[in-house]
Design an enzyme around this catalytic site. Sequence first.
Site, PDB file in Angstrom:
ATOM      1  N   ASP A 294      -9.342  -0.090   2.059  1.00 55.70           N
ATOM      2  CA  ASP A 294      -9.384   0.349   0.659  1.00 55.70           C
ATOM      3  C   ASP A 294     -10.688  -0.082  -0.006  1.00 55.70           C
ATOM      4  OD1 ASP A 294      -6.919   1.348   1.126  1.00 55.70           O
ATOM      5  OD2 ASP A 294      -5.854   0.168  -0.380  1.00 55.70           O
TER       6      ASP A 294
ATOM      7  N   ASP B 276       0.855  -1.189   0.000  1.00 52.05           N
ATOM      8  CA  ASP B 276       0.000   0.000   0.000  1.00 52.05           C
ATOM      9  C   ASP B 276       0.894   1.242   0.000  1.00 52.05           C
ATOM     10  OD1 ASP B 276      -2.600   1.387   0.391  1.00 52.05           O
ATOM     11  OD2 ASP B 276      -1.689   1.966   2.282  1.00 52.05           O
TER      12      ASP B 276
ATOM     13  N   THR C 122      -3.263   4.976  -3.893  1.00 49.28           N
ATOM     14  CA  THR C 122      -2.170   5.731  -3.255  1.00 49.28           C
ATOM     15  C   THR C 122      -0.826   5.460  -3.938  1.00 49.28           C
ATOM     16  OG1 THR C 122      -2.018   3.948  -1.633  1.00 49.28           O
ATOM     17  CG2 THR C 122      -3.275   5.877  -1.000  1.00 49.28           C
ATOM     18  N   THR C 123      -0.655   4.255  -4.490  1.00 52.03           N
ATOM     19  CA  THR C 123       0.586   3.951  -5.219  1.00 52.03           C
ATOM     20  C   THR C 123       0.564   4.625  -6.586  1.00 52.03           C
ATOM     21  OG1 THR C 123       0.627   1.806  -4.111  1.00 52.03           O
ATOM     22  CG2 THR C 123       2.096   2.087  -5.994  1.00 52.03           C
TER      23      THR C 123
END
Length: 535
Positions: free
Chosen positions: A400, A69, A102-103
Amino acid sequence: MALAFDEYCRSFIILREQESKSRLRGLDAQKANIAAGVAFFRILRTSLGPKGMDKILQSPDGDITITNDGATILEQMDVDNQIGKLMVELSQSQDYEIGDGTTGVVVMAGALLEQAEKLLERGIHPIRVAEGFEISSRIAVDHLESIADTLDFSATNIEPLVQTCMTTLSSKIVNRCKRSLAEIAVKGVMAVADLERRDVNLDLIKVEGKVGGKLEDTELIYGILVDKDMSHPQMPKQIQDANIAILTCPFEPPKPKTKNKVDIDTVEKFQTLLKQEQQYFDDMVQKCKDVGATLVICQWGFDDEANHLLMHRNLPAVRWVGGVELELIAIATGGRIVPRFQELTPEKLGKAGLVREKAFGTTEDRMLYIEHCANSRAVTIFIRGGNKMIIEETKRSIHDALCVARNLIRNNSIVYGGGAAEISCSIAVEAAADKYSGVEQYAIRAFADALDAVPIALAENSGLSPIETLSAVKGQQMKENNHCCGIDCNDTGTNDMREQNVFETLIGKQQQILLATQVVKMILKIDDVISPSEY
């Protein structure tokens, strides 16, 4: 810092304690900043997609975290560089606003910085590059709107939501159980969702974990799970149709606010004091019994005498329950939190169809299930796993998935994953560059190349030839005018993401592009870095 002038009236800056500071100016400063941002991009690029690699992070006290994550990786890294901190905040912004991607947002920002460096080396002013990127981001966001599809779902038809959550979970460690975990996440969100206002309060979903069992044992409880047990081992372990008194006052005699001294010089006086104390306990228990309570949940503890009296009077009790858990129990059961025994009334009791204590494995660990509540708008996701790291990573994965389901309830537009949306935007931005005659067109074309970084990373991480795969998919999109073609990471035999059911939320993808562009613009506008020297 002070401004001074020489004998020819030329200005120059004098820094306080100048010998202990280092300074970078102009193109050197911009290149150093870009290099710092690109370093984070290279770290996270290998974690993108369903075949992405995990990172292991060790804290100063020896705790280990294994995750892919992006927000967690950057948050737990010890970052000193100023631009590095901007990238950490970028990832956290995506996490707070959307919860997923988020990546991807860091990969997008890093690719833009790489392209910006090439333009700066060709002599293009950073402001013109930033303006070109801003124009490109608007084109890309508008194009995403045009290619988005609407996901039709209802309280009885949750399959489209499950498919989108499965896409999110497919890139996590828990992907072998992605179907069951996606269903749990969607059912939990639908249980607390207000579909009329299209809003979800995720605070009503409690995520608990306990080491032991296996990942498949993870369950959704329509009620509250409390990591406590009955205060006395002889109290009943199961209560049907419970009337719950939720107390924040302790089961003990009142204590005077001022310092007092009691002298006891005879046995009779001690017996009188003891009787008075017992009477206090008796009155408290009687008040709970009088209002019809069949279970007492108390924020504070109580001593052995009160515990024995509660058991003797057949009134089960739970002690040392946290404030947040008390609030959730009150919401779920429809009860009121009572601060004083005098205020306890039958109307303030919570209602639950079943309260049961459950033991786990061969250990003495027990937990309390409060189920079939009067108001089911509070649920608990109970995660099991082989070790603490698996449980923590599953919690992040579930978070998520919950965020994705919430975003779809707020806005049910989706785009197709597997790099399909980025490739389609890249083609649209490249075509739009021809309409601009100024220097911005170079930046717009560079933005189109940066968008290709996501599908290239997906292909690399899946063991495919990145350039060949991207060229083939891009050619297929342009030839068939099909914006659903993406990278076949799972080697299913088709590039059509619609057939593979690989979806991403529209607002999540738009937010990625907008946030990444804003941060890159901010970095490009920095031309002077003054920092303390390292000795």
